[in-house]
Motif scaffolding. Structure first.
Motif, PDB file in Angstrom:
ATOM      1  N   VAL A  37       0.865  -1.170   0.000  1.00  0.00           N
ATOM      2  CA  VAL A  37       0.000   0.000   0.000  1.00  0.00           C
ATOM      3  C   VAL A  37       0.900   1.218   0.000  1.00  0.00           C
ATOM      4  O   VAL A  37       1.793   1.333   0.826  1.00  0.00           O
ATOM      5  N   SER A  38       0.678   2.096  -0.958  1.00  0.00           N
ATOM      6  CA  SER A  38       1.496   3.289  -1.068  1.00  0.00           C
ATOM      7  C   SER A  38       0.587   4.499  -1.124  1.00  0.00           C
ATOM      8  O   SER A  38      -0.475   4.448  -1.730  1.00  0.00           O
ATOM      9  N   ALA A  39       1.008   5.558  -0.511  1.00  0.00           N
ATOM     10  CA  ALA A  39       0.225   6.786  -0.564  1.00  0.00           C
ATOM     11  C   ALA A  39       0.414   7.420  -1.927  1.00  0.00           C
ATOM     12  O   ALA A  39       1.509   7.812  -2.283  1.00  0.00           O
ATOM     13  N   THR A  40      -0.655   7.457  -2.706  1.00  0.00           N
ATOM     14  CA  THR A  40      -0.555   8.145  -3.977  1.00  0.00           C
ATOM     15  C   THR A  40      -0.675   9.632  -3.700  1.00  0.00           C
ATOM     16  O   THR A  40      -1.233  10.041  -2.702  1.00  0.00           O
ATOM     17  N   GLY A  41      -0.140  10.418  -4.583  1.00  0.00           N
ATOM     18  CA  GLY A  41      -0.201  11.853  -4.397  1.00  0.00           C
ATOM     19  C   GLY A  41       0.931  12.408  -3.564  1.00  0.00           C
ATOM     20  O   GLY A  41       0.980  13.595  -3.319  1.00  0.00           O
ATOM     21  N   GLU A  42       1.869  11.576  -3.128  1.00  0.00           N
ATOM     22  CA  GLU A  42       3.016  12.043  -2.351  1.00  0.00           C
ATOM     23  C   GLU A  42       3.913  12.874  -3.258  1.00  0.00           C
ATOM     24  O   GLU A  42       4.285  12.446  -4.337  1.00  0.00           O
ATOM     25  N   LYS A  43       4.256  14.077  -2.818  1.00  0.00           N
ATOM     26  CA  LYS A  43       5.112  14.968  -3.616  1.00  0.00           C
ATOM     27  C   LYS A  43       6.505  14.385  -3.744  1.00  0.00           C
ATOM     28  O   LYS A  43       7.031  13.813  -2.789  1.00  0.00           O
ATOM     29  N   MET A  44       7.096  14.521  -4.925  1.00  0.00           N
ATOM     30  CA  MET A  44       8.455  14.053  -5.116  1.00  0.00           C
ATOM     31  C   MET A  44       9.158  14.886  -6.177  1.00  0.00           C
ATOM     32  O   MET A  44       8.522  15.468  -7.054  1.00  0.00           O
ATOM     33  N   VAL A  45      10.489  14.938  -6.075  1.00  0.00           N
ATOM     34  CA  VAL A  45      11.347  15.621  -7.037  1.00  0.00           C
ATOM     35  C   VAL A  45      12.458  14.637  -7.383  1.00  0.00           C
ATOM     36  O   VAL A  45      13.092  14.091  -6.492  1.00  0.00           O
ATOM     37  N   ILE A  46      12.658  14.414  -8.686  1.00  0.00           N
ATOM     38  CA  ILE A  46      13.759  13.547  -9.107  1.00  0.00           C
ATOM     39  C   ILE A  46      14.579  14.266 -10.175  1.00  0.00           C
ATOM     40  O   ILE A  46      14.094  15.198 -10.820  1.00  0.00           O
ATOM     41  N   GLU A  47      15.816  13.830 -10.322  1.00  0.00           N
ATOM     42  CA  GLU A  47      16.686  14.382 -11.342  1.00  0.00           C
ATOM     43  C   GLU A  47      17.423  13.227 -11.988  1.00  0.00           C
ATOM     44  O   GLU A  47      17.893  12.318 -11.304  1.00  0.00           O
ATOM     45  N   GLY A  48      17.475  13.235 -13.320  1.00  0.00           N
ATOM     46  CA  GLY A  48      18.146  12.151 -14.021  1.00  0.00           C
ATOM     47  C   GLY A  48      18.138  12.363 -15.517  1.00  0.00           C
ATOM     48  O   GLY A  48      17.896  13.471 -16.008  1.00  0.00           O
ATOM     49  N   LYS A  49      18.389  11.269 -16.231  1.00  0.00           N
ATOM     50  CA  LYS A  49      18.490  11.315 -17.685  1.00  0.00           C
ATOM     51  C   LYS A  49      17.320  10.550 -18.294  1.00  0.00           C
ATOM     52  O   LYS A  49      16.997   9.450 -17.856  1.00  0.00           O
ATOM     53  N   ILE A  50      16.702  11.141 -19.303  1.00  0.00           N
ATOM     54  CA  ILE A  50      15.628  10.448 -20.025  1.00  0.00           C
ATOM     55  C   ILE A  50      16.266   9.311 -20.816  1.00  0.00           C
ATOM     56  O   ILE A  50      17.194   9.539 -21.584  1.00  0.00           O
ATOM     57  N   VAL A  51      15.789   8.081 -20.587  1.00  0.00           N
ATOM     58  CA  VAL A  51      16.316   6.944 -21.344  1.00  0.00           C
ATOM     59  C   VAL A  51      15.312   6.434 -22.365  1.00  0.00           C
ATOM     60  O   VAL A  51      15.684   5.712 -23.292  1.00  0.00           O
ATOM     61  N   GLU A  52      14.048   6.834 -22.211  1.00  0.00           N
ATOM     62  CA  GLU A  52      13.038   6.407 -23.181  1.00  0.00           C
ATOM     63  C   GLU A  52      11.871   7.382 -23.172  1.00  0.00           C
ATOM     64  O   GLU A  52      11.449   7.850 -22.124  1.00  0.00           O
ATOM     65  N   VAL A  53      11.378   7.688 -24.373  1.00  0.00           N
ATOM     66  CA  VAL A  53      10.178   8.503 -24.528  1.00  0.00           C
ATOM     67  C   VAL A  53       9.155   7.621 -25.237  1.00  0.00           C
ATOM     68  O   VAL A  53       9.396   7.164 -26.353  1.00  0.00           O
ATOM     69  N   MET A  54       8.041   7.353 -24.567  1.00  0.00           N
ATOM     70  CA  MET A  54       6.985   6.534 -25.162  1.00  0.00           C
ATOM     71  C   MET A  54       5.931   7.458 -25.743  1.00  0.00           C
ATOM     72  O   MET A  54       5.300   8.213 -25.017  1.00  0.00           O
ATOM     73  N   GLU A  55       5.775   7.400 -27.030  1.00  0.00           N
ATOM     74  CA  GLU A  55       4.881   8.306 -27.753  1.00  0.00           C
ATOM     75  C   GLU A  55       3.425   7.874 -27.597  1.00  0.00           C
ATOM     76  O   GLU A  55       2.739   7.617 -28.569  1.00  0.00           O
ATOM     77  N   SER A  56       2.966   7.804 -26.373  1.00  0.00           N
ATOM     78  CA  SER A  56       1.583   7.426 -26.097  1.00  0.00           C
ATOM     79  C   SER A  56       0.819   8.673 -25.675  1.00  0.00           C
ATOM     80  O   SER A  56       1.394   9.746 -25.562  1.00  0.00           O
ATOM     81  N   TRP A  57      -0.457   8.535 -25.460  1.00  0.00           N
ATOM     82  CA  TRP A  57      -1.213   9.655 -24.917  1.00  0.00           C
ATOM     83  C   TRP A  57      -1.802   9.228 -23.604  1.00  0.00           C
ATOM     84  O   TRP A  57      -2.530   8.242 -23.570  1.00  0.00           O
ATOM     85  N   PRO A  58      -1.529   9.830 -22.505  1.00  0.00           N
ATOM     86  CA  PRO A  58      -0.548  10.913 -22.398  1.00  0.00           C
ATOM     87  C   PRO A  58       0.876  10.387 -22.538  1.00  0.00           C
ATOM     88  O   PRO A  58       1.131   9.196 -22.331  1.00  0.00           O
TER      89      PRO A  58
END
Length: 120
Positions: A37-58
């Motif tokens: 069970v995880s609390a959804t909506g928990e604020k987070m900040v991450i920093e890193g490198k994009i390794v994949e872009v999935m051209e889906s919607w969204p």
């Protein structure tokens, strides 16, 4: 559960299991999915490198950080900026360094919905 005894042929003995009202009860479905069970909506900040872009919607991204790969979903309200200027989501490419602010989504610790993406 029925148990038959040699002492009383044909007589059924009932075996009662003890019940602890403080013990959590789960179904097989919970066990198969892992009852994390995880609390959804928990604020987070991450920093890193994009390794994949999935051209889906969204649009969805996979971002590699020091602590692992994050699966990031964008929403229509996601703001994308580069050098302080708003840019289109088409500017997001594999290999770019990014900082993302958003909220944890789902039960995975490595899934988030981005609200702000800053291209470094």
């Amino acid at each position: 559960m029925a148990v038959f005894s040699d002492d009383n042929p044909g007589q059924e003995q009932t075996v009662m299991a003890t019940y602890d009202p403080n013990q959590p009860v789960s179904s097989n479905e919970d066990a198969a999915q892992g009852s994390t069970v995880s609390a959804t909506g928990e604020k987070m900040v991450i920093e890193g490198k994009i390794v994949e872009v999935m051209e889906s919607w969204p649009l969805q991204l996979v971002v590699e950080t020091q602590s692992g790969r994050y699966y990031v979903e964008l929403v229509p309200e996601t703001t994308i900026a580069q050098q302080g200027q708003k840019v289109d989501q088409g500017n997001l490419k594999a290999g770019l360094q990014v900082q993302l602010e958003g909220q944890r989504s789902g039960s995975s610790q490595l899934a988030m919905t981005a609200q702000v993406i800053e291209i470094k």
